[in-house]
Design a protein around this motif. Structure first.
Motif, PDB file in Angstrom:
ATOM      1  N   SER A 179       1.620  -2.123  -4.670  1.00 15.42           N
ATOM      2  CA  SER A 179       1.705  -1.572  -3.218  1.00 15.42           C
ATOM      3  C   SER A 179       0.956  -1.809  -2.317  1.00 15.42           C
ATOM      4  O   SER A 179       1.173  -2.120  -1.374  1.00 15.42           O
ATOM      5  CB  SER A 179       1.362   0.725  -3.836  1.00 15.42           C
ATOM      6  OG  SER A 179       1.957   0.872  -3.965  1.00 15.42           O
ATOM      7  N   HIS A 180      -0.165  -2.703  -2.997  1.00 15.83           N
ATOM      8  CA  HIS A 180      -1.263  -3.109  -1.710  1.00 15.83           C
ATOM      9  C   HIS A 180      -0.136  -4.603  -1.037  1.00 15.83           C
ATOM     10  O   HIS A 180      -0.437  -5.126   0.142  1.00 15.83           O
ATOM     11  CB  HIS A 180      -2.105  -3.972  -2.460  1.00 15.83           C
ATOM     12  CG  HIS A 180      -2.476  -4.852  -3.089  1.00 15.83           C
ATOM     13  ND1 HIS A 180      -1.217  -4.996  -4.296  1.00 15.83           N
ATOM     14  CD2 HIS A 180      -2.724  -6.388  -2.893  1.00 15.83           C
ATOM     15  CE1 HIS A 180      -1.846  -6.064  -5.409  1.00 15.83           C
ATOM     16  NE2 HIS A 180      -2.229  -6.971  -4.972  1.00 15.83           N
ATOM     17  N   SER A 199      -5.828  -6.903   1.822  1.00 11.43           N
ATOM     18  CA  SER A 199      -5.534  -5.929   1.096  1.00 11.43           C
ATOM     19  C   SER A 199      -5.148  -5.178   0.377  1.00 11.43           C
ATOM     20  O   SER A 199      -5.683  -6.072  -0.780  1.00 11.43           O
ATOM     21  CB  SER A 199      -3.681  -6.188   1.366  1.00 11.43           C
ATOM     22  OG  SER A 199      -3.371  -3.996   1.470  1.00 11.43           O
ATOM     23  N   ILE A 200      -5.427  -4.123  -0.458  1.00  9.44           N
ATOM     24  CA  ILE A 200      -6.438  -3.670  -1.615  1.00  9.44           C
ATOM     25  C   ILE A 200      -5.750  -2.465  -2.102  1.00  9.44           C
ATOM     26  O   ILE A 200      -4.993  -2.260  -1.633  1.00  9.44           O
ATOM     27  CB  ILE A 200      -8.254  -3.340  -1.504  1.00  9.44           C
ATOM     28  CG1 ILE A 200      -8.057  -1.622  -0.542  1.00  9.44           C
ATOM     29  CG2 ILE A 200      -8.592  -4.169  -0.649  1.00  9.44           C
ATOM     30  CD1 ILE A 200      -9.342  -1.170  -1.061  1.00  9.44           C
ATOM     31  N   SER A 201      -5.418  -2.945  -3.417  1.00  7.31           N
ATOM     32  CA  SER A 201      -4.799  -1.843  -4.537  1.00  7.31           C
ATOM     33  C   SER A 201      -5.765  -0.639  -5.156  1.00  7.31           C
ATOM     34  O   SER A 201      -6.950  -1.271  -5.061  1.00  7.31           O
ATOM     35  CB  SER A 201      -4.249  -3.142  -6.023  1.00  7.31           C
ATOM     36  OG  SER A 201      -3.613  -2.436  -6.559  1.00  7.31           O
ATOM     37  N   LEU A 235      -9.533  -4.532   6.464  1.00  2.50           N
ATOM     38  CA  LEU A 235      -8.797  -4.380   5.470  1.00  2.50           C
ATOM     39  C   LEU A 235      -8.110  -2.860   5.626  1.00  2.50           C
ATOM     40  O   LEU A 235      -8.256  -2.211   6.065  1.00  2.50           O
ATOM     41  CB  LEU A 235     -10.115  -3.893   5.132  1.00  2.50           C
ATOM     42  CG  LEU A 235     -10.408  -3.390   3.287  1.00  2.50           C
ATOM     43  CD1 LEU A 235     -11.323  -3.590   2.642  1.00  2.50           C
ATOM     44  CD2 LEU A 235      -9.723  -2.231   3.300  1.00  2.50           C
ATOM     45  N   PHE A 236      -7.257  -3.437   4.622  1.00  4.32           N
ATOM     46  CA  PHE A 236      -5.503  -2.630   4.373  1.00  4.32           C
ATOM     47  C   PHE A 236      -6.067  -1.388   3.041  1.00  4.32           C
ATOM     48  O   PHE A 236      -6.121  -2.243   1.711  1.00  4.32           O
ATOM     49  CB  PHE A 236      -3.902  -2.732   4.485  1.00  4.32           C
ATOM     50  CG  PHE A 236      -3.974  -3.561   5.664  1.00  4.32           C
ATOM     51  CD1 PHE A 236      -4.511  -3.885   6.607  1.00  4.32           C
ATOM     52  CD2 PHE A 236      -3.181  -4.999   5.063  1.00  4.32           C
ATOM     53  CE1 PHE A 236      -4.412  -4.502   8.331  1.00  4.32           C
ATOM     54  CE2 PHE A 236      -2.656  -5.606   7.003  1.00  4.32           C
ATOM     55  CZ  PHE A 236      -3.474  -5.446   8.450  1.00  4.32           C
ATOM     56  N   LEU A 237      -5.068  -0.216   2.845  1.00  6.55           N
ATOM     57  CA  LEU A 237      -5.174   0.316   1.775  1.00  6.55           C
ATOM     58  C   LEU A 237      -4.425   1.459   1.952  1.00  6.55           C
ATOM     59  O   LEU A 237      -4.210   2.459   2.627  1.00  6.55           O
ATOM     60  CB  LEU A 237      -6.537   1.775   1.920  1.00  6.55           C
ATOM     61  CG  LEU A 237      -6.889   2.291   0.394  1.00  6.55           C
ATOM     62  CD1 LEU A 237      -7.055   1.857  -0.194  1.00  6.55           C
ATOM     63  CD2 LEU A 237      -8.088   3.595   1.687  1.00  6.55           C
ATOM     64  N   ALA A 271      -9.271  -5.272  -6.736  1.00  5.49           N
ATOM     65  CA  ALA A 271      -8.192  -6.108  -6.871  1.00  5.49           C
ATOM     66  C   ALA A 271      -6.931  -6.793  -5.733  1.00  5.49           C
ATOM     67  O   ALA A 271      -6.880  -5.171  -4.775  1.00  5.49           O
ATOM     68  CB  ALA A 271      -6.372  -6.220  -7.870  1.00  5.49           C
ATOM     69  N   GLY A 272      -6.844  -7.074  -4.844  1.00  3.17           N
ATOM     70  CA  GLY A 272      -6.941  -7.008  -3.702  1.00  3.17           C
ATOM     71  C   GLY A 272      -5.971  -8.563  -2.768  1.00  3.17           C
ATOM     72  O   GLY A 272      -5.553  -9.658  -4.014  1.00  3.17           O
TER      73      GLY A 272
END
Length: 580
Positions: A116-117, A136-138, A83-85, A65-66
């Motif tokens: 949080s993502h 941005s991924i969960s 990409l954000f983690l 999910a993102g």
């Protein structure tokens, strides 16, 4: 894979003999990093299920999910992909606001996932406005069980990053994307950047490593670990790495993320990567993520700096502590400009990321101290003295003599696997948190601890003839850390010294380091204060060679440090070099 790739001696100058340099480097024209770009931004969520993917070697399935943010005008692409983690946080909540938080996955009936993502919406939207696609991924499923994993979920996080890249690659040519296919096709998979927060920071480092092992790896061009963990001391090489360190981090109060910079400096002589560390005074761990900060109202949100000591620099009542809004300005400006420079090729931000200029005015009152380590390839860096060898107080990296003058004393401190691991502080500290650069039996920063007691004290490094033409370089730089336990450094008072360059014809010029930055301004707390800080932190001193007037830069004979600005002091010194 453990690693990713993997003449005559001059007499010391007395203070009265020094001639101050008169040339000033013109201030660089750096764009305001907080100004939004010209692209309209679209965004959309995607969710393939709570148990859609099981990372190799991980015990439990996790979500895919993102949230994607992208320029609406696909025809103006291609757009680099970032990409954000996020890091480790509670995963489920009993109510949209307030309520209780828990660490389980999937969330049980009646409980909701903590998004949080979505805590980086502010930075993602700003970056997308400048022509970047951001995903941005969960990682809630990993967070729920990572402490039971031998790798604390770091390998799983790396695999999760690559799985999401696989999704977006596949969506270019087949149905299923959450956005129009022409938008997906505008994403430039030849220019990929990764940002990871907390355990996510170590996760993106693992993603780079795992990616390098693929038959057809993705073109990951830059990574930014934000307040990261470094449990396993992996060393990312051969790409730009910018590590953000918040000095009021109450979660990772040992500031272990400094190792990504420290360990990489001399790990591989063929490393072509740029390594940068930027220290944010007064920032905590959580406020970079809006959904981890108290103003969100979400369960599990808090100020991670929970010391009750109201005199602490990190206490919210103190002006030295950043608010949520102030801290996120730092996150937005520095995160965005990092990728715009190193991924998008915007050269206008180079002075910011080399530490040639201070914190942008729009980010005030925050202070950000940047240390920049250029690769030695293509004449971008020439090491004068790394201060890592046992005899580095006598002979430098170039084979030139090192001479302390006056009352100056020095001793080797810090440590790596090949040197004695000893404190750089005058007073032994009970907590290792005070010295984040220490190796503690493994890699770390070796340095010379210098103590001076008179304004005539100096430390000279002779430059052999073969290396005396330094016109191809832009500055002389080193890293220094003020010893907050030594009474020679009064609490709360900045230190200062002069850098002196001499040539073979007798010309010499000196420049006070305070003129070019705040590396020695780091505020101090009196010893015995019941607080995690202060930390012994190395910060960059960078003096442009253009500031040294009356010196022949084709025949530089020596580089002096002259301790004539304050009557006494104690610092640790490392990484003296000429740099681009």
């Amino acid at each position: 894979m453990r690693r990713l790739l993997a003449a005559a001696l001059l007499t010391p100058l007395a203070a009265t003999m020094l001639v101050a340099g008169t040339a000033q480097a013109a201030p660089a024209d750096v764009p305001d990093p907080l100004v939004n770009g010209t692209h309209q931004v679209s965004e959309a969520p995607y969710d393939l299920g709570d148990s859609a993917y099981t990372p190799p070697g991980f015990a439990k399935p996790v979500e895919l999910a993102g949230q994607v943010y992208y320029p609406s005008d696909a025809a103006k692409g291609p757009f680099p992909l970032v990409l954000f983690l996020h890091g480790r946080h509670a995963t489920c909540m009993s109510a949209p606001t307030g309520g209780s938080a828990s660490l389980a996955w999937p969330c049980t009936q009646g409980r909701l996932p903590i998004p949080s993502h979505r805590g980086y919406d502010y930075a993602a939207r700003a970056l997308a406005s400048h022509g970047y696609a951001v995903v941005s991924i969960s990682a809630n499923g990993i967070n729920a069980v990572d402490n039971s994993d031998a790798q604390y979920g770091m390998v799983a996080r790396g695999h999760l990053v690559l799985k999401h890249l696989d999704l977006w690659r596949d969506w270019r040519d087949q149905p299923g994307a959450p956005i129009p296919q022409e938008a997906v096709r505008s994403f430039d998979l030849g220019k990929i950047g990764l940002m990871g927060h907390s355990r996510g920071g170590e996760g993106v480092v693992r993603a780079v490593e795992l990616n390098s092992q693929r038959p057809q790896p993705y073109a990951i061009k830059a990574i930014l670990p934000l307040a990261p963990t470094d449990f396993h001391r992996r060393i990312p090489l051969n790409l730009p790495v910018g590590t953000l360190i918040p000095t009021c981090d109450g979660d990772l109060s040992d500031l272990q993320g400094v190792h990504y910079y420290d360990d990489a400096r001399y790990a591989d002589a063929n490393d072509i990567g740029v390594h940068t560390i930027f220290t944010v005074l007064g920032a905590n761990h959580n406020y970079f993520n809006t959904n981890w900060a108290p103003s969100s109202g979400l369960a599990g949100s808090l100020d991670d700096w929970r010391s009750s000591n109201t005199s602490s620099q990190c206490h919210p009542s103190q002006s030295t502590r950043l608010t949520e809004e102030q801290q996120r300005k730092v996150g937005n400006g520095y995160l965005g400009s990092f990728f715009r420079h190193y991924l998008g090729g915007d050269a206008a931000f180079a002075p910011l990321w080399k530490g040639e200029v201070g914190t942008p005015a729009s980010i005030a009152p925050a202070t950000v101290l940047v240390s920049y380590h250029a690769p030695s390839q293509n004449n971008r860096r020439l090491d004068i003295n790394r201060f890592a060898a046992a005899d580095s107080d006598k002979v430098n990296q170039l084979g030139g003599q090192v001479v302390p003058g006056g009352t100056l004393t020095s001793r080797l401190c810090g440590g790596t696997a090949s040197t004695t691991d000893v404190s750089c502080l005058n007073t032994k500290q009970a907590s290792r948190q005070r010295e984040p650069h220490r190796g503690w039996g493994t890699l770390g920063v070796s340095a010379q601890r210098l103590l001076w007691g008179h304004i005539s004290d100096t430390l000279s490094n002779t430059i052999p003839v073969a290396y005396q033409d330094v016109r191809k370089f832009g500055a002389v730089r080193f890293r220094a850390a003020v010893d907050f336990t030594d009474p020679a450094n009064p609490a709360g008072v900045a230190q200062d010294l002069q850098v002196v360059v001499t040539d073979r014809a007798g010309g010499r010029s000196s420049v006070p380091v305070a003129q070019f930055g705040k590396a020695l301004d780091y505020p101090h707390v009196p010893p015995g204060t019941p607080d995690v800080i202060p930390h012994l932190l190395f910060n960059q001193v960078r003096v442009p060679l253009s500031a040294f007037s009356g010196v022949d830069l084709s025949r530089v004979d020596s580089v002096y440090l002259a301790f004539n600005k304050t009557p006494k002091g104690a610092i640790a010194l490392a990484d003296l070099s000429f740099t681009d």
